[in-house]
Design a protein around this motif. Structure first.
Motif, PDB file in Angstrom:
ATOM      1  N   THR A 146       0.809  -1.098   0.234  1.00 17.62           N
ATOM      2  CA  THR A 146       0.086   0.159  -0.286  1.00 17.62           C
ATOM      3  C   THR A 146       0.486   1.164  -0.475  1.00 17.62           C
ATOM      4  O   THR A 146       1.732   1.145   0.784  1.00 17.62           O
ATOM      5  CB  THR A 146      -1.256  -0.206   1.326  1.00 17.62           C
ATOM      6  OG1 THR A 146      -1.682  -0.761   1.085  1.00 17.62           O
ATOM      7  CG2 THR A 146      -2.031   0.994   1.080  1.00 17.62           C
ATOM      8  N   TYR A 177       0.973   5.340   0.612  1.00 18.75           N
ATOM      9  CA  TYR A 177       0.343   6.202   0.660  1.00 18.75           C
ATOM     10  C   TYR A 177       0.590   8.053   0.030  1.00 18.75           C
ATOM     11  O   TYR A 177       1.816   8.041   0.096  1.00 18.75           O
ATOM     12  CB  TYR A 177       0.181   6.988   2.287  1.00 18.75           C
ATOM     13  CG  TYR A 177      -0.755   5.392   3.054  1.00 18.75           C
ATOM     14  CD1 TYR A 177      -1.827   5.326   3.181  1.00 18.75           C
ATOM     15  CD2 TYR A 177       0.418   4.826   3.862  1.00 18.75           C
ATOM     16  CE1 TYR A 177      -2.239   4.315   4.154  1.00 18.75           C
ATOM     17  CE2 TYR A 177      -0.183   3.781   4.309  1.00 18.75           C
ATOM     18  CZ  TYR A 177      -1.846   2.976   4.675  1.00 18.75           C
ATOM     19  OH  TYR A 177      -2.349   2.589   5.204  1.00 18.75           O
ATOM     20  N   ILE A 185      -4.606   6.703  -1.485  1.00 13.80           N
ATOM     21  CA  ILE A 185      -4.336   5.587  -1.277  1.00 13.80           C
ATOM     22  C   ILE A 185      -4.059   4.247  -2.714  1.00 13.80           C
ATOM     23  O   ILE A 185      -5.229   5.204  -3.292  1.00 13.80           O
ATOM     24  CB  ILE A 185      -5.581   4.292  -0.300  1.00 13.80           C
ATOM     25  CG1 ILE A 185      -5.188   5.232   1.065  1.00 13.80           C
ATOM     26  CG2 ILE A 185      -4.573   3.010   0.068  1.00 13.80           C
ATOM     27  CD1 ILE A 185      -6.726   4.935   2.400  1.00 13.80           C
ATOM     28  N   ASP A 202      -3.130   0.500  -4.562  1.00 10.67           N
ATOM     29  CA  ASP A 202      -2.589  -0.567  -4.562  1.00 10.67           C
ATOM     30  C   ASP A 202      -1.304  -0.826  -5.534  1.00 10.67           C
ATOM     31  O   ASP A 202      -1.812  -0.547  -5.914  1.00 10.67           O
ATOM     32  CB  ASP A 202      -3.504  -1.400  -4.562  1.00 10.67           C
ATOM     33  CG  ASP A 202      -3.209  -3.230  -4.414  1.00 10.67           C
ATOM     34  OD1 ASP A 202      -2.061  -3.576  -4.795  1.00 10.67           O
ATOM     35  OD2 ASP A 202      -4.003  -4.020  -3.903  1.00 10.67           O
ATOM     36  N   HIS A 239      -5.843   3.009  -7.303  1.00 16.97           N
ATOM     37  CA  HIS A 239      -6.295   3.999  -6.540  1.00 16.97           C
ATOM     38  C   HIS A 239      -7.756   3.265  -6.015  1.00 16.97           C
ATOM     39  O   HIS A 239      -8.079   2.686  -6.179  1.00 16.97           O
ATOM     40  CB  HIS A 239      -6.862   5.137  -6.983  1.00 16.97           C
ATOM     41  CG  HIS A 239      -7.153   6.086  -6.063  1.00 16.97           C
ATOM     42  ND1 HIS A 239      -8.352   6.771  -6.333  1.00 16.97           N
ATOM     43  CD2 HIS A 239      -6.567   6.038  -4.832  1.00 16.97           C
ATOM     44  CE1 HIS A 239      -8.060   7.983  -5.264  1.00 16.97           C
ATOM     45  NE2 HIS A 239      -7.437   7.651  -4.694  1.00 16.97           N
ATOM     46  N   VAL A 240      -6.782   3.002  -4.538  1.00 15.34           N
ATOM     47  CA  VAL A 240      -7.876   2.542  -3.758  1.00 15.34           C
ATOM     48  C   VAL A 240      -8.940   3.492  -2.497  1.00 15.34           C
ATOM     49  O   VAL A 240      -9.700   2.376  -2.018  1.00 15.34           O
ATOM     50  CB  VAL A 240      -7.274   1.236  -3.502  1.00 15.34           C
ATOM     51  CG1 VAL A 240      -7.214   0.070  -3.997  1.00 15.34           C
ATOM     52  CG2 VAL A 240      -6.416   1.292  -2.400  1.00 15.34           C
ATOM     53  N   THR A 263      -5.513  -0.066   3.122  1.00 12.64           N
ATOM     54  CA  THR A 263      -6.012  -0.020   2.788  1.00 12.64           C
ATOM     55  C   THR A 263      -7.620   0.718   3.175  1.00 12.64           C
ATOM     56  O   THR A 263      -8.218   2.022   2.194  1.00 12.64           O
ATOM     57  CB  THR A 263      -6.510  -0.166   1.374  1.00 12.64           C
ATOM     58  OG1 THR A 263      -7.507  -1.848   2.055  1.00 12.64           O
ATOM     59  CG2 THR A 263      -5.224  -1.200   0.731  1.00 12.64           C
ATOM     60  N   ASP A 264      -7.754   0.747   4.493  1.00 10.68           N
ATOM     61  CA  ASP A 264      -9.016   0.814   4.639  1.00 10.68           C
ATOM     62  C   ASP A 264      -8.547   1.957   6.186  1.00 10.68           C
ATOM     63  O   ASP A 264      -8.713   1.511   7.324  1.00 10.68           O
ATOM     64  CB  ASP A 264      -9.622   0.624   5.418  1.00 10.68           C
ATOM     65  CG  ASP A 264     -11.014   0.910   5.724  1.00 10.68           C
ATOM     66  OD1 ASP A 264     -11.274   1.793   5.915  1.00 10.68           O
ATOM     67  OD2 ASP A 264     -11.902   0.248   6.828  1.00 10.68           O
TER      68      ASP A 264
END
Length: 398
Positions: free
Chosen positions: A160, A162, A173, A175, A184-185, A225-226
């Protein structure tokens, strides 16, 4: 009868498997070239006796009998049979080399991500050959609308990436499981105001905010990712510690925060990661607009934006940094992000510095760091525009 006297032959073989393979392939290629010359010579022999080779030399005798032609043909056949035998041996040799290649570990490329604040892009360079960076691609709002707006700091954990967006108060964010094809996630904005720098320890992500009370946001990235916003600490809670924080770096339970407007680096105890304690400040006499931070071993490097230098501190005692050196007022111009290429047994460690004003990245050999850093080169001219943040993928040894 006496026994033969055989000398003790114990050569030291220092050629690695990786070095052996191109040598073997080269030997096969040279043997194939030699066979090609032999085949060509045999073909010219037939052309000569048939009178089709333009040599300007007459045959003697002028007329060749059928028996003589058969004799030449037989000679060519014997030679070609020997060539065929050699070709079979070379095929076996080549198959053995292919088997040897199959025993090698897979090749893992190393990539350097460089944020370009002034054109809303992130550039990707292959630095597998560290001294010869190769631009792979650039990605930005054209690829992922709304994702990048004044990209500054970069950080990577696992797969990931940032990206801090200074101009729209978000973090994008991506991947990067396939690093040359990022996806882009997501986008987060809670607790952010001009985000500009990152530091990660375990499942905690710290984000430096230059605007609005000058603070550091804390996110839980157990699910990378969250991210989940946890809290924020600011200059209001710690007067004199935070004023336009920019760069972040962590060693053990110590968090360093550079403050661009106060010309200091603040030290926080993060034994309790979401409840930092201000310990001290340093750098008042040495720093001028400190930005990027990076740690290698017990050495902390600080990018000095206003003076265009790198200040170096011994942090053997993390809460009591000791200045040991500074370097390079000639090649740097507004240094921002810093990152160190992981050392391996062959390649000396390298320090990469984002040169914001020149839109380049400077590379230094720091094998003897902090003593005698050696400038190697710069790169990115014509590709970068406001180079700011740096991050390397994969983050571990390669």
């Amino acid at each position: 009868m006496s026994l033969p006297n055989i000398p003790n032959i114990t050569p030291t073989i220092s050629v690695t498997v990786e070095q052996t393979i191109p040598l073997l392939l080269s030997s096969i290629a040279l043997e194939e070239l030699a066979l090609a010359h032999i085949i060509n010579a045999e073909a010219e022999k037939l052309q000569f006796v048939l009178g089709t080779l333009p040599t300007g030399t007459a045959l003697s005798p002028a007329v060749v009998s059928l028996a003589e032609l058969f004799a030449v043909d037989s000679s060519v056949q014997r030679t070609l049979r020997d060539v065929i035998k050699k070709e079979m041996l070379l095929e076996f040799k080549f198959e053995n080399v292919l088997d040897l290649i199959g025993t090698l570990p897979p090749v893992v490329s190393t990539f350097l991500f460089v944020s370009n604040r002034d054109d809303n892009m992130v550039a990707i360079f292959d630095i597998s050959t560290p001294l010869s960076p190769l631009l792979i691609r650039k990605f930005g709002t054209g690829d992922f609308p709304g994702s990048l707006n004044g990209p500054t700091g970069l950080a990577i954990t696992g797969n990931t990436l940032y990206v801090a967006n200074q101009f729209d108060n978000t973090v994008a964010i991506f991947d990067i499981l396939h690093p040359t094809d990022p996806i882009h996630v997501g986008q987060v904005s809670t607790g952010l105001s001009e985000p500009i720098g990152f530091a990660i320890t375990g499942n905690i992500l710290y984000i430096a905010n230059q605007g609005d009370a000058s603070g550091v946001a804390i996110y839980d990235i157990s699910a990378p990712t969250d991210p989940i916003f946890v809290s924020k600490f600011t200059g209001e809670e710690f007067p004199g510690a935070l004023n336009s924080p920019t760069g972040l770096a962590i060693t053990g339970n110590t968090l360093y925060v550079s403050n661009q407007l106060d010309d200091i680096v603040a030290i926080f105890d993060i034994s309790a990661p979401i409840d930092p304690i201000h310990v001290d400040n340093f750098g008042t006499d040495d720093l001028s607009g400190p930005t990027g931070l990076v740690i290698t071993g017990t050495t902390l490097s600080v990018a000095n934006f206003n003076d265009s230098t790198i200040e170096v501190y011994d942090i053997t005692i993390p809460t009591d940094p000791i200045r040991v050196a500074d370097f390079d007022t000639e090649d740097l111009s507004g240094p921002q992000g810093l990152v160190i290429y992981p050392a391996d047994p062959v390649t000396p460690p390298l320090l990469y510095v984002a040169n914001f004003n020149d839109s380049t990245v400077e590379v230094y050999d720091i094998n003897n760091y902090p003593v005698d850093p050696i400038r190697i080169r710069d790169f990115g001219t014509g590709v970068l525009n406001g180079s700011f943040g740096l991050a390397i993928y994969p983050t571990g040894p390669v």
